[in-house]
Motif scaffolding. Structure first.
Motif, PDB file in Angstrom:
ATOM      1  N   ILE A 176      42.497  -9.338  73.087  1.00  0.00           N
ATOM      2  CA  ILE A 176      42.457  -8.088  72.348  1.00  0.00           C
ATOM      3  C   ILE A 176      42.095  -6.988  73.336  1.00  0.00           C
ATOM      4  O   ILE A 176      41.104  -7.104  74.062  1.00  0.00           O
ATOM      5  CB  ILE A 176      41.396  -8.118  71.218  1.00  0.00           C
ATOM      6  N   ALA A 177      42.898  -5.930  73.364  1.00  0.00           N
ATOM      7  CA  ALA A 177      42.559  -4.748  74.152  1.00  0.00           C
ATOM      8  C   ALA A 177      41.784  -3.809  73.240  1.00  0.00           C
ATOM      9  O   ALA A 177      42.192  -3.566  72.106  1.00  0.00           O
ATOM     10  CB  ALA A 177      43.823  -4.071  74.663  1.00  0.00           C
ATOM     11  N   GLY A 208      40.449 -14.282  68.689  1.00  0.00           N
ATOM     12  CA  GLY A 208      40.536 -15.507  67.915  1.00  0.00           C
ATOM     13  C   GLY A 208      40.710 -15.208  66.441  1.00  0.00           C
ATOM     14  O   GLY A 208      41.045 -14.089  66.050  1.00  0.00           O
ATOM     15  N   PRO A 209      40.466 -16.210  65.605  1.00  0.00           N
ATOM     16  CA  PRO A 209      40.684 -16.053  64.161  1.00  0.00           C
ATOM     17  C   PRO A 209      39.970 -14.866  63.533  1.00  0.00           C
ATOM     18  O   PRO A 209      40.483 -14.274  62.583  1.00  0.00           O
ATOM     19  CB  PRO A 209      40.188 -17.387  63.594  1.00  0.00           C
ATOM     20  N   ASP A 210      38.811 -14.482  64.046  1.00  0.00           N
ATOM     21  CA  ASP A 210      38.104 -13.333  63.475  1.00  0.00           C
ATOM     22  C   ASP A 210      38.865 -12.023  63.675  1.00  0.00           C
ATOM     23  O   ASP A 210      38.566 -11.024  63.016  1.00  0.00           O
ATOM     24  CB  ASP A 210      36.704 -13.198  64.085  1.00  0.00           C
ATOM     25  N   ASP A 211      39.846 -12.034  64.597  1.00  0.00           N
ATOM     26  CA  ASP A 211      40.619 -10.830  64.891  1.00  0.00           C
ATOM     27  C   ASP A 211      41.885 -10.703  64.060  1.00  0.00           C
ATOM     28  O   ASP A 211      42.619  -9.717  64.197  1.00  0.00           O
ATOM     29  CB  ASP A 211      40.976 -10.794  66.379  1.00  0.00           C
ATOM     30  N   VAL A 212      42.146 -11.668  63.185  1.00  0.00           N
ATOM     31  CA  VAL A 212      43.376 -11.629  62.375  1.00  0.00           C
ATOM     32  C   VAL A 212      43.473 -10.343  61.551  1.00  0.00           C
ATOM     33  O   VAL A 212      44.532  -9.701  61.543  1.00  0.00           O
ATOM     34  CB  VAL A 212      43.516 -12.898  61.507  1.00  0.00           C
ATOM     35  N   PRO A 213      42.411  -9.887  60.846  1.00  0.00           N
ATOM     36  CA  PRO A 213      42.556  -8.636  60.088  1.00  0.00           C
ATOM     37  C   PRO A 213      42.942  -7.449  60.976  1.00  0.00           C
ATOM     38  O   PRO A 213      43.782  -6.628  60.592  1.00  0.00           O
ATOM     39  CB  PRO A 213      41.179  -8.441  59.444  1.00  0.00           C
ATOM     40  N   ARG A 261      53.832 -14.043  57.066  1.00  0.00           N
ATOM     41  CA  ARG A 261      53.404 -13.354  58.290  1.00  0.00           C
ATOM     42  C   ARG A 261      51.896 -13.480  58.493  1.00  0.00           C
ATOM     43  O   ARG A 261      51.431 -13.622  59.630  1.00  0.00           O
ATOM     44  CB  ARG A 261      53.842 -11.900  58.251  1.00  0.00           C
ATOM     45  N   ILE A 262      51.135 -13.457  57.420  1.00  0.00           N
ATOM     46  CA  ILE A 262      49.691 -13.678  57.537  1.00  0.00           C
ATOM     47  C   ILE A 262      49.436 -15.062  58.122  1.00  0.00           C
ATOM     48  O   ILE A 262      48.626 -15.227  59.038  1.00  0.00           O
ATOM     49  CB  ILE A 262      48.986 -13.519  56.175  1.00  0.00           C
ATOM     50  N   GLU A 263      50.168 -16.057  57.626  1.00  0.00           N
ATOM     51  CA  GLU A 263      50.009 -17.430  58.135  1.00  0.00           C
ATOM     52  C   GLU A 263      50.408 -17.504  59.599  1.00  0.00           C
ATOM     53  O   GLU A 263      49.732 -18.156  60.400  1.00  0.00           O
ATOM     54  CB  GLU A 263      50.856 -18.392  57.288  1.00  0.00           C
ATOM     55  N   SER A 264      51.495 -16.861  59.989  1.00  0.00           N
ATOM     56  CA  SER A 264      51.960 -16.889  61.370  1.00  0.00           C
ATOM     57  C   SER A 264      50.939 -16.261  62.319  1.00  0.00           C
ATOM     58  O   SER A 264      50.612 -16.828  63.371  1.00  0.00           O
ATOM     59  CB  SER A 264      53.304 -16.152  61.488  1.00  0.00           C
ATOM     60  N   VAL A 265      50.425 -15.105  61.952  1.00  0.00           N
ATOM     61  CA  VAL A 265      49.433 -14.438  62.788  1.00  0.00           C
ATOM     62  C   VAL A 265      48.161 -15.287  62.862  1.00  0.00           C
ATOM     63  O   VAL A 265      47.579 -15.467  63.939  1.00  0.00           O
ATOM     64  CB  VAL A 265      49.132 -13.018  62.256  1.00  0.00           C
ATOM     65  N   THR A 266      47.745 -15.853  61.737  1.00  0.00           N
ATOM     66  CA  THR A 266      46.537 -16.690  61.704  1.00  0.00           C
ATOM     67  C   THR A 266      46.712 -17.926  62.585  1.00  0.00           C
ATOM     68  O   THR A 266      45.811 -18.284  63.352  1.00  0.00           O
ATOM     69  CB  THR A 266      46.216 -17.100  60.254  1.00  0.00           C
ATOM     70  N   ARG A 267      47.883 -18.565  62.493  1.00  0.00           N
ATOM     71  CA  ARG A 267      48.148 -19.761  63.307  1.00  0.00           C
ATOM     72  C   ARG A 267      48.125 -19.424  64.795  1.00  0.00           C
ATOM     73  O   ARG A 267      47.501 -20.117  65.587  1.00  0.00           O
ATOM     74  CB  ARG A 267      49.494 -20.376  62.912  1.00  0.00           C
TER      75      ARG A 267
END
Length: 170
Positions: free
Chosen positions: A60-61, A7-12, A45-51
């Protein structure tokens, strides 16, 4: 390898995975797919990944507790004609290059195949970069996808691939 809900916590972590892939592609002289700019420094790209992390079904593997790859599934991408039947679409798949060759991509695509079967969806699709030597298209074929439609977004050549899913795949 463990596959967990993301989820969102995995964006970084996802941005780090993309950055490692971009660096590797750039070293190979293969900048056509994602360019040479790290995702973590590109606002769009940050916005795309976050969305996608917020809207899609992300997994997440992990290998030894470290994020090794990520997949997001959902509806077809807006630049691809939707299928005339229910489908599950791989919107994003990225593997951290540190874990290359350890079956992370295959495991995540296996999860997507099982998820499609669980949902009773008979079609799993993905699109990918079809330029350079076509290595990425061949990768998807090696894990069971078949080529369907070619497309171009701007100057970016793409290939849609599909896999038929049966209830026995679950």
């Amino acid at each position: 390898m463990k596959i967990r809900k993301g989820g969102p916590d995995d964006v970084p972590a996802m941005l780090g995975m993309f950055d490692s892939a971009v660096a590797w592609l750039t070293e190979q002289g293969r900048t056509g797919q994602w360019g040479s700019t790290p995702f973590s420094t590109d606002a769009a790209r940050i916005e795309s990944v976050t969305r996608r992390a917020s809207e899609g079904d992300m997994r997440i593997a992990e290998i030894d507790g470290e994020p090794a790859g990520s997949i997001v599934v959902g509806p077809a991408m807006p630049y691809v004609t939707p299928a005339p039947e229910p489908e599950l679409y791989v919107q994003m798949l990225v593997i951290d290059r540190r874990f290359s060759g350890r079956g992370v991509g295959s495991a995540l695509l296996g999860w997507a195949r099982e998820e499609a079967a669980r949902l009773g969806v008979g079609l799993l699709r993905v699109d990918c970069y079809a330029g350079d030597d076509g290595r990425l298209v061949r990768y998807y074929e090696s894990v069971g996808f078949s080529r369907t439609v070619e497309f171009v977004v701007g100057e970016w050549p793409g290939q849609v691939l599909e896999m038929r899913i049966s209830p026995a795949d679950s």
